[in-house]
Design an enzyme around this catalytic site. Sequence first.
Site, short mmCIF file in Angstrom:
data_model
loop_
_atom_site.label_atom_id
_atom_site.label_comp_id
_atom_site.label_asym_id
_atom_site.label_seq_id
_atom_site.Cartn_x
_atom_site.Cartn_y
_atom_site.Cartn_z
N GLY A 1 -11.37 0.55 5.93
CA GLY A 1 -11.27 -0.17 4.84
C GLY A 1 -10.44 0.60 3.96
N CYS A 2 -10.98 2.04 3.77
CA CYS A 2 -10.46 3.12 2.78
C CYS A 2 -9.20 3.40 3.23
CB CYS A 2 -11.37 4.18 2.74
SG CYS A 2 -13.11 3.62 2.05
N THR A 3 -8.73 3.40 4.48
CA THR A 3 -7.33 3.98 4.81
C THR A 3 -6.38 2.86 4.62
OG1 THR A 3 -8.40 5.44 6.51
CG2 THR A 3 -6.09 4.57 6.77
#
Length: 152
Positions: free
Chosen positions: A43-45
């Site tokens: 998700g952060c990527t």
Amino acid sequence: MLHVGQPAPDFTLKTTDGTTFRLSEQRGRAVVLYFYPKDDTPGCTAQACSFRDQYQDFQDLGAEVVGISSDSEASHQKFTQKHRLPFPLLADEGGRVRKLYEVPRALLGILPGRVTFVIDQEGIVQYIFNSLNRATDHVSEAKQVLTTLQRA
């Protein structure tokens, strides 16, 4: 958590290139300040790459994008290089700034939360978006708010 209309708390943190970022030095331009859980997670990527892919749009809207997590400067450097991120990531080891912004934890308090703040040129919080699961929506929401602010 902070509320829309409140002044954004000032802070100073180290960037991925070793320089110092101080929020108050950004006055005169909008800042999209996004807190995220962890470097190199799916998700952060996706979120960081979405900000990267639309970074010029944010620049055209007069805004700087800044990511913050509790990861180390070294972790941020690897993440930035791997994904060619054009904006600074700030190492909030210990979570002092996360606490200052009252970013809540997610998933029963297990994970650091994912919250984006749109701060105007005067340093006032204009928008807050809190969603752990809708990572890339943080980008579209922030862009929409900046577009509306620019028209006003």
